[in-house]
Structures are given as structure tokens and as C-alpha cells.
Design a protein around this motif. Structure first.
Motif, PDB file in Angstrom:
ATOM      1  N   GLY A   1       0.789  -1.227   0.000  1.00  0.00           N
ATOM      2  CA  GLY A   1       0.000   0.000   0.000  1.00  0.00           C
ATOM      3  C   GLY A   1       0.820   1.275   0.000  1.00  0.00           C
ATOM      4  O   GLY A   1       0.258   2.374   0.009  1.00  0.00           O
ATOM      5  N   THR A   2       2.143   1.162  -0.002  1.00  0.00           N
ATOM      6  CA  THR A   2       2.990   2.354   0.028  1.00  0.00           C
ATOM      7  C   THR A   2       3.366   2.853  -1.356  1.00  0.00           C
ATOM      8  O   THR A   2       3.844   3.982  -1.499  1.00  0.00           O
ATOM      9  N   LEU A   3       3.157   2.032  -2.372  1.00  0.00           N
ATOM     10  CA  LEU A   3       3.611   2.389  -3.713  1.00  0.00           C
ATOM     11  C   LEU A   3       2.603   3.259  -4.451  1.00  0.00           C
ATOM     12  O   LEU A   3       2.971   4.114  -5.260  1.00  0.00           O
ATOM     13  N   TYR A   4       1.328   3.086  -4.171  1.00  0.00           N
ATOM     14  CA  TYR A   4       0.285   3.769  -4.917  1.00  0.00           C
ATOM     15  C   TYR A   4      -0.474   4.722  -4.007  1.00  0.00           C
ATOM     16  O   TYR A   4      -0.640   4.466  -2.812  1.00  0.00           O
ATOM     17  N   PRO A   5      -0.975   5.849  -4.557  1.00  0.00           N
ATOM     18  CA  PRO A   5      -1.701   6.821  -3.732  1.00  0.00           C
ATOM     19  C   PRO A   5      -3.016   6.245  -3.235  1.00  0.00           C
ATOM     20  O   PRO A   5      -3.681   5.476  -3.920  1.00  0.00           O
ATOM     21  N   THR A   6      -3.365   6.615  -2.012  1.00  0.00           N
ATOM     22  CA  THR A   6      -4.639   6.188  -1.438  1.00  0.00           C
ATOM     23  C   THR A   6      -5.674   7.307  -1.467  1.00  0.00           C
ATOM     24  O   THR A   6      -6.873   7.041  -1.393  1.00  0.00           O
ATOM     25  N   ALA A   7      -5.219   8.563  -1.563  1.00  0.00           N
ATOM     26  CA  ALA A   7      -6.141   9.699  -1.633  1.00  0.00           C
ATOM     27  C   ALA A   7      -6.559   9.944  -3.080  1.00  0.00           C
ATOM     28  O   ALA A   7      -5.798   9.651  -4.016  1.00  0.00           O
ATOM     29  N   PRO A   8      -7.769  10.477  -3.298  1.00  0.00           N
ATOM     30  CA  PRO A   8      -8.197  10.786  -4.672  1.00  0.00           C
ATOM     31  C   PRO A   8      -7.262  11.796  -5.335  1.00  0.00           C
ATOM     32  O   PRO A   8      -6.672  12.664  -4.676  1.00  0.00           O
ATOM     33  N   ALA A   9      -7.104  11.684  -6.628  1.00  0.00           N
ATOM     34  CA  ALA A   9      -6.274  12.653  -7.354  1.00  0.00           C
ATOM     35  C   ALA A   9      -6.909  14.034  -7.286  1.00  0.00           C
ATOM     36  O   ALA A   9      -8.135  14.189  -7.240  1.00  0.00           O
ATOM     37  N   ASP A  10      -6.049  15.061  -7.247  1.00  0.00           N
ATOM     38  CA  ASP A  10      -6.570  16.419  -7.163  1.00  0.00           C
ATOM     39  C   ASP A  10      -6.628  17.108  -8.525  1.00  0.00           C
ATOM     40  O   ASP A  10      -6.946  18.293  -8.619  1.00  0.00           O
ATOM     41  N   ASP A  11      -6.333  16.348  -9.569  1.00  0.00           N
ATOM     42  CA  ASP A  11      -6.411  16.912 -10.920  1.00  0.00           C
ATOM     43  C   ASP A  11      -7.858  16.815 -11.402  1.00  0.00           C
ATOM     44  O   ASP A  11      -8.432  15.716 -11.435  1.00  0.00           O
ATOM     45  N   PRO A  12      -8.474  17.931 -11.787  1.00  0.00           N
ATOM     46  CA  PRO A  12      -9.886  17.876 -12.212  1.00  0.00           C
ATOM     47  C   PRO A  12     -10.112  16.956 -13.401  1.00  0.00           C
ATOM     48  O   PRO A  12     -11.186  16.374 -13.539  1.00  0.00           O
TER      49      PRO A  12
END
Length: 283
Positions: free
Chosen positions: A264-275
């Protein structure tokens, strides 16, 4: 053959009957062949010593079985393992107390001729769990010459979570014992080997070897060795070699990278902030 990065194992294929004495003689002959081939560990199929309920359900229904021959043959195998200085993993029915159904098990015998542990099949088939066997509850591993081994039995090939559990426990070789005559089991075992980066030793009874012969699958998912085609007893020996250049990617790149990915450390867990990432209808 042993060494810091190498161990030789034998995948053993014997004909399995409902007579423990007949099975025991076949097993001991095979173990001597494995020792002659330099194996440090010999791996046998589900029910190899006692017989298995699969194709012989009428024989085992009700479990009116004389357990004394099973005990005697297991004792003889442990004694021979000590004489040969070789580990043995062998399948059989393990008697429980009173009228309880037995476990479908793999016994672990060390190179001093001691019964040191046992794996009891946890995920039994519907027929097994409703008529024949008491499921086990624990995963078991053991180490030989610096290599870690785990065990799974037959229908457990269908459950990826059990194989992922082996990988999480740092198992390097899964000893997969079965009585199946379904060739898809070979496909599944090869897939688990490749997805998790470990060796898989396959042990089947000789009478079912046409569907999936005994042998060893490499961490890349390809068979390294197999018994010859035909329903015949066989002993195939192979080195598990961590330094084999053909296995470098599977062992030293893919396996550790996948472990990091699963952490779980390799990939982001929060949603992307790019619209343009958030809006799934935009072109």
C-alpha cells in the motif's frame, strides 16, 4: 545437494491404494530412490500412506478403519527418513478422538526420523466436510537448509488467498499434494507460482498422473521438471536454486516489487486532485 542458495527436492509419484501396507512399501522404495538422487526433501501426494477418500468413498464411508497399519507404516517411514538423513512430507488420514472424522493431513518428518509437525487441510470440499474430514485451522511452515516450505492440499489450489498467505509468510516453495485428476489444477498451480514468485512442488498419485504429473514448477510459472507421461510411479529430483539466472526476474525483481505494491505504500490512497482525473466524463 545442499548449499547456501540451493536445495534438492524430490517430487514423488506412487500408486495409492486403500491398503497402508502396500502404500508404505511403495513409499519406502520411492524414498530410497529420492535419497539416491541426492534429495534433501521428498514430497508425496495426498493420502499417499493411508489412502484417500476420493475414488474410494465406499471404503472410507463410516470410517470403520483399522488405524494400526497407518500408525505402523508412518513409524516405518519416519525410521527410514532418519536412516536416509532426508526430510519427508507425506499425506494421510490423521485419526482424531472417538468418533470424530479424521483430518486430511500432511505429516512433516525431519532428517533425524522425527515427526515434527503436521498440516491439516483447512478448506475441504463440500463432500469432504459433510461426510469424511474434520477441517484444520492453522497454516504451517518449516525450514530446511535455509529454505522455507509451506503446504497446501488439493482443492485449496482454487483459493488465491491461501497462496497469498504462503507468500506473506516468506515461503519459497509450496508443497502442493493432491489426489485430483483435473488438469486445470496444473494451470492454477502454475499461475500461483508465477504470481507469487515461489516454487511449487506437485505430488499426485500415479493413477492420476496423465492429468497432472508430479514435478516442480518454477517461480516463473513454468515446469522445471516433470515425471514422464503415463500412470507409473516416478521420483523426479530437482535443485531449487536461488542463483539460477533464468529465475532472476521472478525471484529477485518481481517477487520483492509485488510485495511493495501489496503493502500500500507504492500507490496513492487519496483521490487525485487533478480535475481531469476526477471528472470521468471529460474527453
Amino acid at each position: 545437494m545442499t548449499g547456501a542458495d540451493r536445495i534438492r527436492i524430490a517430487a514423488v509419484q506412487t500408486e495409492v491404494t486403500t491398503d497402508p501396507a502396500v502404500n508404505g512399501r511403495a513409499v519406502r522404495d520411492a524414498l530410497r530412490q529420492a535419497a539416491d538422487g541426492g534429495a534433501r526433501l521428498a514430497h508425496l501426494c495426498e493420502g499417499a500412506l493411508s489412502g484417500y477418500v476420493g475414488q474410494d468413498k465406499p471404503h472410507f464411508d463410516g470410517w470403520h478403519i483399522d488405524w494400526a497399519p497407518v500408525h505402523d507404516e508412518l513409524h516405518a517411514v519416519t525410521q527410514l527418513a532418519g536412516e536416509l538423513g532426508m526430510w519427508v512430507v507425506i499425506g494421510g488420514n490423521h485419526r482424531l478422538t472417538g468418533e470424530r472424522w479424521p483430518h486430511n493431513s500432511l505429516w512433516f518428518i525431519n532428517d533425524r526420523g522425527e515427526l515434527v509437525d503436521r498440516y491439516d487441510k483447512r478448506w475441504c470440499s463440500n463432500t469432504e466436510v459433510t461426510r469424511f474430514y474434520t477441517p484444520g485451522t492453522e497454516v504451517r511452515t518449516f525450514d530446511v537448509d535455509g529454505f522455507r516450505f509451506g503446504c497446501l492440499l488439493c482443492i485449496e489450489v482454487n483459493f488465491p488467498e491461501l497462496w497469498l498467505q504462503q507468500q506473506a509468510l516468506d515461503v519459497e516453495c509450496v508443497l502442493f499434494s493432491t489426489f485430483s485428476e483435473d488438469p486445470i489444477f496444473d494451470v492454477l498451480a502454475r499461475g500461483h507460482a508465477a504470481a507469487n514468485g515461489f516454487w511449487v512442488s506437485v505430488a499426485v498419485p500415479a493413477q492420476h498422473a496423465d492429468a497432472m504429473p508430479s514435478g516442480v514448477i518454477g517461480p516463473h510459472g513454468y515446469r522445471i521438471t516433470s515425471a514422464e507421461s503415463g500412470q507409473r510411479p516416478a521420483v523426479v529430483c530437482v535443485d531449487l536454486d536461488r542463483t539460477d539466472p533464468d529465475l532472476d526476474i521472478a525471484l529477485h525483481k518481481a517477487r520483492p516489487w509485488r510485495r511493495v505494491a501489496r503493502s500500500g505504500t507504492l500507490y496513492p490512497t487519496a483521490p487525485a486532485d487533478d480535475p481531469r482525473s476526477i471528472d470521468r466524463t471529460v474527453i
